[in-house]
Write a protein that holds these residues in place. Structure first.
Motif, short mmCIF file in Angstrom:
data_model
loop_
_atom_site.label_atom_id
_atom_site.label_comp_id
_atom_site.label_asym_id
_atom_site.label_seq_id
_atom_site.Cartn_x
_atom_site.Cartn_y
_atom_site.Cartn_z
N UNK A 190 -7.33 22.86 45.71
CA UNK A 190 -5.90 22.89 45.97
C UNK A 190 -5.12 23.82 45.06
N UNK A 191 -5.77 24.43 44.07
CA UNK A 191 -5.06 25.34 43.17
C UNK A 191 -4.74 26.63 43.92
N UNK A 192 -3.45 26.96 44.01
CA UNK A 192 -2.98 28.12 44.78
C UNK A 192 -2.32 29.12 43.84
N UNK A 193 -2.14 30.37 44.29
CA UNK A 193 -1.46 31.37 43.46
C UNK A 193 -0.03 30.93 43.14
N UNK A 194 0.38 31.13 41.91
CA UNK A 194 1.74 30.85 41.47
C UNK A 194 2.20 31.95 40.53
N UNK A 195 3.49 32.24 40.57
CA UNK A 195 4.06 33.20 39.64
C UNK A 195 4.15 32.58 38.26
N UNK A 196 4.40 33.41 37.25
CA UNK A 196 4.54 32.89 35.90
C UNK A 196 5.72 31.93 35.80
N UNK A 197 6.81 32.21 36.54
CA UNK A 197 7.95 31.30 36.52
C UNK A 197 7.63 29.94 37.12
N UNK A 198 6.86 29.93 38.21
CA UNK A 198 6.46 28.66 38.82
C UNK A 198 5.54 27.88 37.90
N UNK A 199 4.65 28.58 37.22
CA UNK A 199 3.77 27.91 36.26
C UNK A 199 4.58 27.34 35.09
N UNK A 200 5.61 28.07 34.67
CA UNK A 200 6.47 27.58 33.60
C UNK A 200 7.16 26.28 34.02
N UNK A 201 7.66 26.23 35.25
CA UNK A 201 8.30 25.00 35.72
C UNK A 201 7.31 23.84 35.70
N UNK A 202 6.06 24.09 36.07
CA UNK A 202 5.06 23.04 36.01
C UNK A 202 4.87 22.52 34.59
N UNK A 203 4.89 23.40 33.60
CA UNK A 203 4.75 22.97 32.22
C UNK A 203 5.97 22.18 31.78
N UNK A 204 7.16 22.62 32.18
CA UNK A 204 8.38 21.87 31.85
C UNK A 204 8.31 20.47 32.43
N UNK A 205 7.86 20.36 33.67
CA UNK A 205 7.77 19.05 34.31
C UNK A 205 6.74 18.16 33.62
#
Length: 413
Positions: free
Chosen positions: A174-189
């Protein structure tokens, strides 16, 4: 036989720290090799390869055994790295008052094509295309420094859409491509609720789509200071005498156009300047904005942010967008936190093995990066004389933006 032993006080500190950070590991041997890997990152001189770290732990045939065991622990064992990172975040936040969460992109050069996440990337800072891993990192910034607490890895379709590659580097389902900004939001969450609420400071490397990131952070009630490109457009806001927003002028201006270059008022070298102005974000057609943390909105409910220009006449200038109602000194303090983050990333590369992951798998990369963050968190509290692996000539990562010295800085609102 130990090749290098920390002084008794250092060994005791390392043992206590490792037991605290890796207490979630259920097996005694895993906790033992976590401690050994930490010691290797701190004491091995030069490159933090498995063989060099093993040689710093033992000599003779024992070093070969240690190297194989470290390899198994990092690349073969399936242990979960997320609990360790949560502990690192709590320790960083408990150490000193948190000034900000900060984020930046570590660009890690690689030669081969088999290591997970390697791709060719155009680096805006250097103007070159490099073969690298791109790793957004989240840091806790205090008045002392910026401590890494979480990492993500940029994966393009070259990795995620190829079943053979996915299997070879053990990408999770299920791991899909994400931009660095989207990955950052995941870390914030992931760290929401663990860390005190503080502004998120993100440079352009990790805030690749800053307006989209700003909207997502505003919906999460996370205040932000995000770098934007000079060509990014905003809508002007007229200020009335009460200090609130007035009626918006038609049209838009780029960030550069809001701050035309001025001649120095005094002769000599131009001094760095920080200037700010309120702006309205360009809302997508058919939508209305949501008020930022200032609680102030412009026409049609659009959020009022503040755009800051940091730089000097004739020198490099960078632009920052915030939903904070802060004055120039407070913004400068946040920019300093961002600069401290880049300093930490350089130290992670020169002293703590950020550049030296020698495995290929997704899991192994996250294990290594967790140990690198742990080594930094621990190493900053140990005497430098006890750590022969630190203090070597710095191997700086590409993509570092030039920082502007605070000395002689002039500010104007």
């Amino acid at each position: 036989m130990d090749a290098h032993t920390l002084p008794p006080a250092g060994e005791a500190t390392l043992s206590r720290f490792a037991e605290q950070v890796f207490a979630h590991l259920t097996r005694v041997d895993q906790r033992r090799w976590a401690r050994a890997y930490l010691r290797g990152l701190l004491t091995a001189p030069g490159r933090k390869s498995l063989s060099n770290m093993a040689a710093s732990l033992a000599t003779g045939p024992t070093a070969t055994t240690a190297s194989l065991s470290l390899q198994q622990f990092i690349n073969g064992s399936p242990w979960d790295w997320r609990p360790a990172r949560r502990v690192l975040a709590r320790l960083a936040a408990d150490d000193r008052p948190v000034r900000a969460w900060t984020a930046t992109l570590a660009v890690i050069p690689k030669r081969g094509d088999q290591v997970v996440g390697v791709h060719r990337r155009f680096d805006l800072e250097t103007g070159r295309t490099v073969k690298c891993q791109a790793a957004p990192g989240l840091f806790v910034a205090t008045d002392r420094d910026a401590v890494p607490v979480d990492w993500s890895l940029v994966l393009d379709p070259h990795w995620t859409d190829d079943p053979q590659r996915r299997a070879r580097v053990r990408l999770p389902d299920g791991l899909a491509p994400q931009s660095s900004g989207e990955l950052l939001l995941g870390m914030v969450d992931r760290l929401a609720g663990l860390l005190p609420v503080a502004p998120l400071v993100a440079d352009l490397g990790v805030a690749d789509e800053p307006l989209r990131l700003a909207g997502a952070l505003a919906r999460r009630n996370v205040p932000y200071l995000l770098e934007v490109r000079g060509g990014q457009v905003f809508r002007p806001v007229l200020q009335v005498t009460t200090g609130g927003p007035g009626r918006g002028r038609p049209g838009t201006l780029t960030a550069e156009e809001f701050f035309p270059h001025r001649r120095p008022r005094t002769p000599g070298a131009p001094q760095p300047v920080l200037r700010g102005t309120p702006v309205l974000l360009p809302a997508p057609p058919g939508t209305t904005g949501t008020a930022g943390s200032t609680g102030v909105t412009g026409p049609h409910g659009s959020p009022v942010n503040r755009l800051w220009a940091h730089g000097g006449p004739g020198g490099p200038r960078r632009y920052w967008l915030t939903n904070l109602a802060e004055d120039a000194p407070a913004v400068l303090a946040l920019l300093d936190a961002g600069a401290a983050t880049r300093t930490t990333v350089d130290r992670l590369g020169s002293d703590f093995g950020l550049l030296d992951f020698s495995g290929r798998s997704f899991t192994g990369w996250h294990h290594h990066m967790t140990l690198v963050a742990a080594a930094y968190s621990l190493g900053r509290d140990l005497p430098a004389r006890d750590l022969p692996g630190l203090g070597l000539p710095c191997r700086k990562l590409p993509g570092r933006a030039p920082e502007i010295a605070r000395e002689g800085l002039r500010t104007s609102a």
